[in-house]
Structures are given as C-alpha cells and as structure tokens.
Design a protein around this motif. Structure first.
Motif, PDB file in Angstrom:
ATOM      1  N   TYR A 106       0.867  -1.178   0.000  1.00 37.89           N
ATOM      2  CA  TYR A 106       0.000   0.000   0.000  1.00 37.89           C
ATOM      3  C   TYR A 106       0.904   1.228   0.000  1.00 37.89           C
ATOM      4  N   THR A 107       0.774   2.072  -1.027  1.00 43.55           N
ATOM      5  CA  THR A 107       1.612   3.264  -1.171  1.00 43.55           C
ATOM      6  C   THR A 107       0.741   4.478  -1.423  1.00 43.55           C
ATOM      7  N   TRP A 108       1.103   5.582  -0.784  1.00 41.45           N
ATOM      8  CA  TRP A 108       0.469   6.848  -1.138  1.00 41.45           C
ATOM      9  C   TRP A 108       1.523   7.943  -1.218  1.00 41.45           C
ATOM     10  N   MET A 109       1.190   8.983  -2.015  1.00 44.88           N
ATOM     11  CA  MET A 109       2.101  10.112  -2.229  1.00 44.88           C
ATOM     12  C   MET A 109       1.311  11.410  -2.125  1.00 44.88           C
ATOM     13  N   ASN A 110       1.945  12.422  -1.550  1.00 44.28           N
ATOM     14  CA  ASN A 110       1.362  13.753  -1.405  1.00 44.28           C
ATOM     15  C   ASN A 110       2.425  14.802  -1.662  1.00 44.28           C
ATOM     16  N   GLN A 111       1.977  16.023  -1.866  1.00 46.40           N
ATOM     17  CA  GLN A 111       2.901  17.135  -2.026  1.00 46.40           C
ATOM     18  C   GLN A 111       2.299  18.384  -1.413  1.00 46.40           C
ATOM     19  N   GLY A 112       3.146  19.315  -1.117  1.00 46.95           N
ATOM     20  CA  GLY A 112       2.700  20.599  -0.587  1.00 46.95           C
ATOM     21  C   GLY A 112       3.873  21.560  -0.583  1.00 46.95           C
ATOM     22  N   GLY A 113       3.663  22.790  -0.991  1.00 45.27           N
ATOM     23  CA  GLY A 113       4.753  23.765  -0.985  1.00 45.27           C
ATOM     24  C   GLY A 113       5.989  23.234  -1.678  1.00 45.27           C
ATOM     25  N   GLN A 114       7.058  23.054  -0.912  1.00 45.05           N
ATOM     26  CA  GLN A 114       8.341  22.603  -1.447  1.00 45.05           C
ATOM     27  C   GLN A 114       8.619  21.124  -1.211  1.00 45.05           C
ATOM     28  N   TRP A 115       7.664  20.384  -0.655  1.00 47.36           N
ATOM     29  CA  TRP A 115       7.936  18.990  -0.295  1.00 47.36           C
ATOM     30  C   TRP A 115       7.071  18.000  -1.076  1.00 47.36           C
ATOM     31  N   THR A 116       7.611  16.796  -1.206  1.00 48.34           N
ATOM     32  CA  THR A 116       6.885  15.647  -1.745  1.00 48.34           C
ATOM     33  C   THR A 116       7.133  14.495  -0.787  1.00 48.34           C
ATOM     34  N   GLU A 117       6.092  13.728  -0.497  1.00 44.20           N
ATOM     35  CA  GLU A 117       6.198  12.641   0.478  1.00 44.20           C
ATOM     36  C   GLU A 117       5.638  11.347  -0.079  1.00 44.20           C
ATOM     37  N   THR A 118       6.316  10.232   0.213  1.00 41.85           N
ATOM     38  CA  THR A 118       5.841   8.899  -0.140  1.00 41.85           C
ATOM     39  C   THR A 118       5.821   8.051   1.129  1.00 41.85           C
ATOM     40  N   GLN A 119       4.700   7.374   1.369  1.00 38.43           N
ATOM     41  CA  GLN A 119       4.621   6.406   2.462  1.00 38.43           C
ATOM     42  C   GLN A 119       4.233   5.063   1.863  1.00 38.43           C
ATOM     43  N   THR A 120       4.944   4.014   2.274  1.00 45.68           N
ATOM     44  CA  THR A 120       4.684   2.675   1.760  1.00 45.68           C
ATOM     45  C   THR A 120       4.569   1.697   2.924  1.00 45.68           C
ATOM     46  N   TYR A 121       3.535   0.882   2.859  1.00 43.65           N
ATOM     47  CA  TYR A 121       3.300  -0.162   3.858  1.00 43.65           C
ATOM     48  C   TYR A 121       3.405  -1.512   3.155  1.00 43.65           C
ATOM     49  N   HIS A 122       4.363  -2.333   3.569  1.00 37.50           N
ATOM     50  CA  HIS A 122       4.471  -3.705   3.078  1.00 37.50           C
ATOM     51  C   HIS A 122       3.666  -4.546   4.065  1.00 37.50           C
ATOM     52  N   LEU A 123       2.645  -5.220   3.576  1.00 40.40           N
ATOM     53  CA  LEU A 123       1.722  -5.961   4.434  1.00 40.40           C
ATOM     54  C   LEU A 123       1.871  -7.454   4.194  1.00 40.40           C
ATOM     55  N   SER A 124       2.044  -8.208   5.264  1.00 35.95           N
ATOM     56  CA  SER A 124       2.170  -9.656   5.157  1.00 35.95           C
ATOM     57  C   SER A 124       1.173 -10.305   6.110  1.00 35.95           C
ATOM     58  N   LEU A 125       0.258 -11.085   5.542  1.00 35.72           N
ATOM     59  CA  LEU A 125      -0.802 -11.712   6.323  1.00 35.72           C
ATOM     60  C   LEU A 125      -0.211 -12.816   7.194  1.00 35.72           C
ATOM     61  N   VAL A 126      -0.202 -12.613   8.507  1.00 34.19           N
ATOM     62  CA  VAL A 126       0.318 -13.598   9.454  1.00 34.19           C
ATOM     63  C   VAL A 126      -0.710 -14.714   9.630  1.00 34.19           C
ATOM     64  N   HIS A 127      -1.961 -14.323   9.865  1.00 29.96           N
ATOM     65  CA  HIS A 127      -3.112 -15.229   9.873  1.00 29.96           C
ATOM     66  C   HIS A 127      -4.349 -14.380   9.609  1.00 29.96           C
ATOM     67  N   ASP A 128      -5.516 -14.967   9.613  1.00 34.31           N
ATOM     68  CA  ASP A 128      -6.730 -14.249   9.195  1.00 34.31           C
ATOM     69  C   ASP A 128      -6.995 -12.956   9.959  1.00 34.31           C
ATOM     70  N   ASP A 129      -6.454 -12.822  11.157  1.00 34.52           N
ATOM     71  CA  ASP A 129      -6.757 -11.647  11.971  1.00 34.52           C
ATOM     72  C   ASP A 129      -5.545 -10.782  12.301  1.00 34.52           C
ATOM     73  N   LYS A 130      -4.404 -11.020  11.631  1.00 32.72           N
ATOM     74  CA  LYS A 130      -3.198 -10.264  11.967  1.00 32.72           C
ATOM     75  C   LYS A 130      -2.320 -10.056  10.726  1.00 32.72           C
ATOM     76  N   ILE A 131      -1.858  -8.821  10.544  1.00 33.17           N
ATOM     77  CA  ILE A 131      -0.975  -8.459   9.443  1.00 33.17           C
ATOM     78  C   ILE A 131       0.288  -7.819  10.018  1.00 33.17           C
ATOM     79  N   GLU A 132       1.454  -8.278   9.532  1.00 29.95           N
ATOM     80  CA  GLU A 132       2.714  -7.633   9.898  1.00 29.95           C
ATOM     81  C   GLU A 132       2.969  -6.503   8.910  1.00 29.95           C
ATOM     82  N   ILE A 133       3.499  -5.386   9.416  1.00 24.70           N
ATOM     83  CA  ILE A 133       3.755  -4.203   8.591  1.00 24.70           C
ATOM     84  C   ILE A 133       5.240  -3.855   8.603  1.00 24.70           C
ATOM     85  N   LEU A 134       5.778  -3.587   7.430  1.00 27.25           N
ATOM     86  CA  LEU A 134       7.064  -2.900   7.297  1.00 27.25           C
ATOM     87  C   LEU A 134       6.726  -1.571   6.636  1.00 27.25           C
ATOM     88  N   PHE A 135       7.097  -0.478   7.248  1.00 30.77           N
ATOM     89  CA  PHE A 135       6.679   0.852   6.830  1.00 30.77           C
ATOM     90  C   PHE A 135       7.892   1.704   6.476  1.00 30.77           C
TER      91      PHE A 135
END
Length: 143
Positions: free
Chosen positions: A82-111
């Motif tokens: 999951y990735t999103w990007m935004n900008q404002g004034g002089q900046w640009t930002e990217t955030q990325t979440y690597h999601l790995s399904l541990v089991h049906d009710d839990k996801i591990e995140i690398l951000f």
C-alpha cells in the motif's frame, strides 16, 4: 461420482479464493520505532483492490477517510503493498506499507516514509523505517 468430484472442485476453489481475500476487512494497529515506542496509529479498510486509510480526530472523537494525491494497493496471495504520495509547498512525500498476512486476523507491517524538500542546490531528502502489526476489527469505529 461426477457430482462429488464437482463439489470437491467447488470447495477447493472457494478455499483458494478465501486465501486471496484474507486482507478484506477493517484493520487497526500500531507502527513502532527502533526503540519499540509507538510511532503511528494505522486504521485501514480493504475491499478487493480498494483501500481506505482513516485518521482519528481526538477532539471531535471521529474517524475520517484520508485523501492523497496518489494512492495504490496491490496484493498477491498473502502479501500486499500500500503506497500513497502527497505534495505541498516545497515537499513531496511517499509512504509505503508492506503488508504480510500472518493469519486471518493479523498483518505484519514494514513501513517506510520518504520526504523530499526542494532547496537551492541539492534537495533535502530524509526517511524513516518502522514495523508493527495491525489486527482485524469486527466493529467499525468509523461508521
């Protein structure tokens, strides 16, 4: 015999489909910094190939959908990005979440988060990396 075989194929097919839709639902949890302190709070809703991220306004005690200039969600079996990007004034930002399904009710995140501030000469670039878990929630806090 033919009928039993068709039923077996249908059951196996539904089981495979269930594996590919394990991300569907509402998820809530924390991303931690290198000192194991809470760095951010993540609330997302996934339905098929669509994702929504929510923010919480503690003053108003309500959740609202976050809007980004660019947003993408891609999944393959038990992993997703999951990735999103935004900008404002002089900046640009990217955030990325690597999601790995541990089991049906839990996801591990690398951000990862990367920001680029436009300056005369070399731009100022900085980033952070975090990890954590989100868990499926049954009752939506934002409806």
């Amino acid at each position: 015999m033919k009928r039993c075989f068709l039923i077996l194929i249908a059951v196996v097919g539904m089981n495979v489909m269930a594996q590919t839709t394990g991300f569907d639902g509402e998820w809530l949890g924390y991303v931690y910094d290198e000192n194991d302190e809470i760095a951010s709070y993540l609330v997302i809703e996934i339905e098929g190939e669509e994702i929504k991220q929510y923010s919480y306004d503690s003053r108003m005690k309500e959740y609202s959908v976050m809007e980004f200039d660019i947003q993408r969600f891609v999944r393959h079996r038990n992993n997703a990005v999951y990735t999103w990007m935004n900008q404002g004034g002089q900046w640009t930002e990217t955030q990325t979440y690597h999601l790995s399904l541990v089991h049906d009710d839990k996801i591990e995140i690398l951000f990862t988060r990367q920001v680029n501030n436009v300056k005369d000469g070399d731009n100022e670039v900085w980033e952070v990396r975090r990890s954590g878990y989100i868990e499926r929630i049954e009752e939506s806090p934002y409806y």
